[in-house]
Design a protein around this motif. Structure first.
Motif, PDB file in Angstrom:
ATOM      1  N   LYS A 202       0.945  -1.149   0.120  1.00  0.00           N
ATOM      2  CA  LYS A 202      -0.005   0.294   0.335  1.00  0.00           C
ATOM      3  C   LYS A 202       0.819   1.396  -0.224  1.00  0.00           C
ATOM      4  CE  LYS A 202      -3.700  -2.194   1.958  1.00  0.00           C
ATOM      5  NZ  LYS A 202      -4.470  -2.433   3.653  1.00  0.00           N
ATOM      6  N   ALA A 203       1.388   1.010   0.153  1.00  0.00           N
ATOM      7  CA  ALA A 203       3.057   2.479   0.454  1.00  0.00           C
ATOM      8  C   ALA A 203       2.550   2.700   1.723  1.00  0.00           C
ATOM      9  CB  ALA A 203       3.252   3.128  -0.499  1.00  0.00           C
ATOM     10  N   GLU A 204       1.641   2.975   2.489  1.00  0.00           N
ATOM     11  CA  GLU A 204       1.070   3.913   3.624  1.00  0.00           C
ATOM     12  C   GLU A 204       0.319   3.299   3.844  1.00  0.00           C
ATOM     13  OE1 GLU A 204      -0.606   8.250   5.352  1.00  0.00           O
ATOM     14  OE2 GLU A 204      -0.144   7.781   2.588  1.00  0.00           O
ATOM     15  N   THR A 205       0.255   2.967   5.879  1.00  0.00           N
ATOM     16  CA  THR A 205      -0.687   2.210   6.573  1.00  0.00           C
ATOM     17  C   THR A 205      -0.996   2.085   7.617  1.00  0.00           C
ATOM     18  OG1 THR A 205      -1.784  -0.205   6.260  1.00  0.00           O
ATOM     19  CG2 THR A 205       0.506   0.585   6.659  1.00  0.00           C
ATOM     20  N   ARG A 206      -1.437   2.043   8.443  1.00  0.00           N
ATOM     21  CA  ARG A 206      -1.964   2.717   9.888  1.00  0.00           C
ATOM     22  C   ARG A 206      -2.179   1.433  11.042  1.00  0.00           C
ATOM     23  NH1 ARG A 206      -3.122   7.877  11.954  1.00  0.00           N
ATOM     24  NH2 ARG A 206      -3.053   9.036  10.209  1.00  0.00           N
ATOM     25  N   SER A 224       2.092   5.412  12.359  1.00  0.00           N
ATOM     26  CA  SER A 224       1.590   5.924  10.396  1.00  0.00           C
ATOM     27  C   SER A 224       3.112   5.600   9.729  1.00  0.00           C
ATOM     28  CB  SER A 224       1.183   6.866  10.427  1.00  0.00           C
ATOM     29  OG  SER A 224       1.324   7.451   9.647  1.00  0.00           O
ATOM     30  N   ILE A 225       2.878   4.566   8.732  1.00  0.00           N
ATOM     31  CA  ILE A 225       4.256   3.980   8.060  1.00  0.00           C
ATOM     32  C   ILE A 225       3.778   4.856   6.585  1.00  0.00           C
ATOM     33  CG2 ILE A 225       5.054   2.251   7.342  1.00  0.00           C
ATOM     34  CD1 ILE A 225       4.606   0.583  10.109  1.00  0.00           C
ATOM     35  N   GLN A 226       4.607   4.965   5.941  1.00  0.00           N
ATOM     36  CA  GLN A 226       4.873   5.150   4.417  1.00  0.00           C
ATOM     37  C   GLN A 226       6.257   4.528   4.387  1.00  0.00           C
ATOM     38  OE1 GLN A 226       4.903   9.511   4.019  1.00  0.00           O
ATOM     39  NE2 GLN A 226       2.692   9.821   3.695  1.00  0.00           N
ATOM     40  N   TYR A 227       6.527   3.861   2.692  1.00  0.00           N
ATOM     41  CA  TYR A 227       7.695   2.855   2.353  1.00  0.00           C
ATOM     42  C   TYR A 227       8.181   4.188   1.292  1.00  0.00           C
ATOM     43  CZ  TYR A 227       9.781   0.516  -0.434  1.00  0.00           C
ATOM     44  OH  TYR A 227      10.973  -0.320  -1.411  1.00  0.00           O
TER      45      TYR A 227
END
Length: 637
Positions: A202-206, A224-227
């Motif tokens: 997703k490149a971004e998830t929580r 809160s994570i961004q790849y």
């Protein structure tokens, strides 16, 4: 007018320096200094602050141009462009390590020099802006209220902010030597793999996870994570401590759960008391009819006693579930201990032995009876969970004690106290957990077996009563919780009323209203045997119509509270609207709507809880009627 860029030249050929100065002037640059020595260059640039340096590689000095450039780059952020007629492979490798901004081979054309200078200046300017931007973002991240860390795709931490350091208790250096897996609590590798895949897809998830701190404390965090697909992949993570938020949520859920239990208990109490009322009432009437020596008397008495136990059980359930404002009053703990033990025995395996040692002469204490129910219930329930079902033993002791100033277990003033202890032969409590057991939501029980609220609540209740709670425990040998409460001065013993006393009788006219025919019949028969004239109704509307037709045909009305069509409080208001001096008694199995205070406000003379025993209704009816007659006589006078 645009300010000219200042250029410093380091070259061991003086003729070349002069030629280059002329070219630079023609190209609209300013030469701010020159030298043929690397060591001199290091000193001179401190005072002239050039925008760029043109550096010859081979200098007739102790240090060559590459070494000079390396030292300048280390001390000053000035772009350097190398000038040389020849460079070996070894020179090129050395030059690369100094981070040059350009490289020109001699001889060169004016345009080539200008191009090299402009590109070097542009690159230096872009790097300066990038560095400023990075510093700005770094400052924002470092001062952010949420924790931050940067990690690679393996989970190794590459950067952290101060908030995350404070959140976890680790220093920055400690965190940078760790990975996400070192900080996650009770997180399986398979779960971690699923989380990582979700982030990469997703490149971004929580999501939420439990973070282990340096002091082994576990906190709940929302991540809160961004790849970012840079340098082999980077995880940009912001984490927020939501431990307090989840604690409040748990408390709300627990409060709602207890409210639901209270509502359920109230409904059960109402229905169950209505069932018990005719059982107790009719068996009580039969006991008066049957000779004491007859076998039937014994059987009916067993029925009566079973009904009384059922009524007591309902009251205990209500006491345990009731969420009302507590009040400290002088109470004896002996009956509370007996009631709780009786209640708890029905919920634990018979293979667990419960032994009680209750000192009958213990003084009273200042406490709330419902809260003391809760305290003892919690302690015995904890003991039940700690012992084995096959050889478990729980000992409950109530005794009077004298504390002196040197008592090691309690920090209370010397004096007389009441001690209540609950001991078990279970697995005991570890020394590490002994320091945490009174913290809210701390529990060693398996999921679903406890909320972790019990001991913290017990601790608070005991402290509010002016007492203390102590615990002694040894692994594999058991645990003892002891409550110590200040004892009150012994009150004079009051004579208990004689069960065989003659009950007051009368000949007045009574209306009985209850939608349950057996209850209406039982109350009516009880009153008839006491000499009263009784007319009973199972419908409130019919009773009101009859009363309205002849309001002075009755001296007293007894009405149930919970009925279809009209409730007891509504019936009371309507009866008083017809005749304002009619005395009314409201009866209820349980109701959230009515209590003694509200009953008085709406005009009722008394509120009786079902099941109503014969002596209670006999004395209540007689007292109200006598008071009514006295009031009537005083009104005439």
């Amino acid at each position: 007018m645009k300010k000219k860029k200042r250029i410093f030249i380091v070259e061991d050929d003086l003729l070349f320096i002069r030629t280059t100065e002329k070219i630079l002037k023609k190209l609209n640059y300013e030469t701010c200094g020159s030298t043929s020595s690397g060591e001199e260059a290091l000193e001179m640039i401190k005072g002239v602050s050039p925008d760029i340096i043109l550096m010859d590689i081979q200098l007739k000095d102790k240090i060559d141009g590459i070494e000079t450039a390396a030292r300048i780059s280390k001390a000053h952020k000035i772009p350097i462009v190398y000038l040389t007629a020849y460079a070996s492979k070894d020179f090129v490798e050395r030059i690369k390590r100094t981070g040059p901004y350009g490289y020109i081979l001699k001889p060169f054309k004016d345009a080539e020099l200008q191009t090299a200078i402009e590109i070097a200046l542009y690159r230096h300017n872009m790097e300066k802006k990038l560095l400023e931007s990075e510093e700005k973002h770094k400052s924002i991240i470092q001062t952010a209220m949420d924790g931050f860390f940067l990690a690679d795709v393996t989970g190794k931490l590459l950067e952290v902010n101060d908030t995350y350091c404070n959140m976890t208790g680790y220093s920055r250096d400690e965190l940078l030597s760790m990975g996400i897996q070192d900080l996650e609590s009770v997180q399986k590798d398979s779960k971690r793999f699923v989380n990582l895949n979700a982030i990469l897809e997703k490149a971004e998830t929580r999501f939420e996870f439990r973070n282990r701190c340096k002091d082994e404390k576990i906190i709940d965090v929302e991540a809160s994570i961004q790849y970012k697909p840079l340098d082999g992949g980077r995880l940009v993570v912001f984490v927020k401590d939501i431990t307090d938020q989840k604690t409040v949520k748990k408390r709300l859920q627990q409060a709602q759960k207890m409210e639901s239990i209270g509502n359920l208990a109230g409904g059960i109490a109402h229905d169950f008391n209505n069932i018990l009322a005719p059982i107790i009432g009719y068996s009580e009437l039969l006991l008066y009819d049957l000779p004491e020596e007859s076998p039937q008397n014994t059987k009916v008495r067993n029925i009566y006693n079973a009904g009384i136990r059922g009524a007591e059980l309902v009251n205990q359930i209500l006491a345990f579930s009731r969420q009302e404002e507590h009040r400290l009053i002088p109470i004896r703990l002996q009956p509370i201990v007996k009631e709780v033990v009786q209640l708890i025995k029905s919920t634990i395996p018979t293979t667990i032995e419960i032994h009680t040692e209750i000192e009958r002469t213990c003084n009273r204490v200042m406490a709330d009876p419902n809260q003391m129910h809760q305290v003892l219930m919690n302690l015995i329930t904890n003991a039940k969970h700690a012992v084995s079902e096959f050889n478990g033993r729980i000992d409950i002791t109530l005794s009077a004690i004298d504390l002196d100033a040197d008592n090691p277990d309690f920090h209370l003033a010397p004096g007389k106290y009441v001690s209540l202890s609950v001991s078990d032969n279970g697995h005991g409590i570890s020394k590490e957990d002994l320091n945490k057991i009174f913290e809210p939501y701390f529990t060693t029980k398996e999921k679903g077996q406890g909320t972790g609220l019990g001991l913290s609540v017990v601790f608070g209740i005991v402290a509010e009563c002016g007492g203390e709670l102590s615990v002694q425990s040894e692994a594999d040998k058991g645990t003892t919780f002891t409550i110590c409460l200040p004892a009150l001065e012994q009150l004079e013993h009051r004579n208990v009323s004689n069960e065989n006393e003659r009950l007051p009788e009368g000949d007045e006219r009574v209306m009985v209203i209850d939608d349950e025919a057996p209850i209406a019949g039982q109350i009516s028969e009880t009153l008839v045997r006491l000499g009263y004239s009784v007319e009973s109704f199972t419908n409130g509307i019919e009773a009101l119509e009859k009363f309205e037709g002849s309001p002075h045909a009755y001296d007293l009305v007894i009405t149930d509270m919970t009925m279809p069509q009209l409730t007891g409080d509504q019936v009371t208001s309507m009866l008083l609207a017809i005749r304002d001096d009619i005395p009314i008694i409201i009866c209820t199995g349980f109701s959230e709507i009515i209590n003694e205070a509200r009953a008085k406000i709406i005009g009722a003379k008394a509120l009786l809880m079902k099941p109503i025993l014969r002596p209670v209704i006999a004395k209540t009816v007689r007292n109200i009627l006598d008071a009514q007659k006295k009031e009537t006589r005083s009104g005439k006078d």
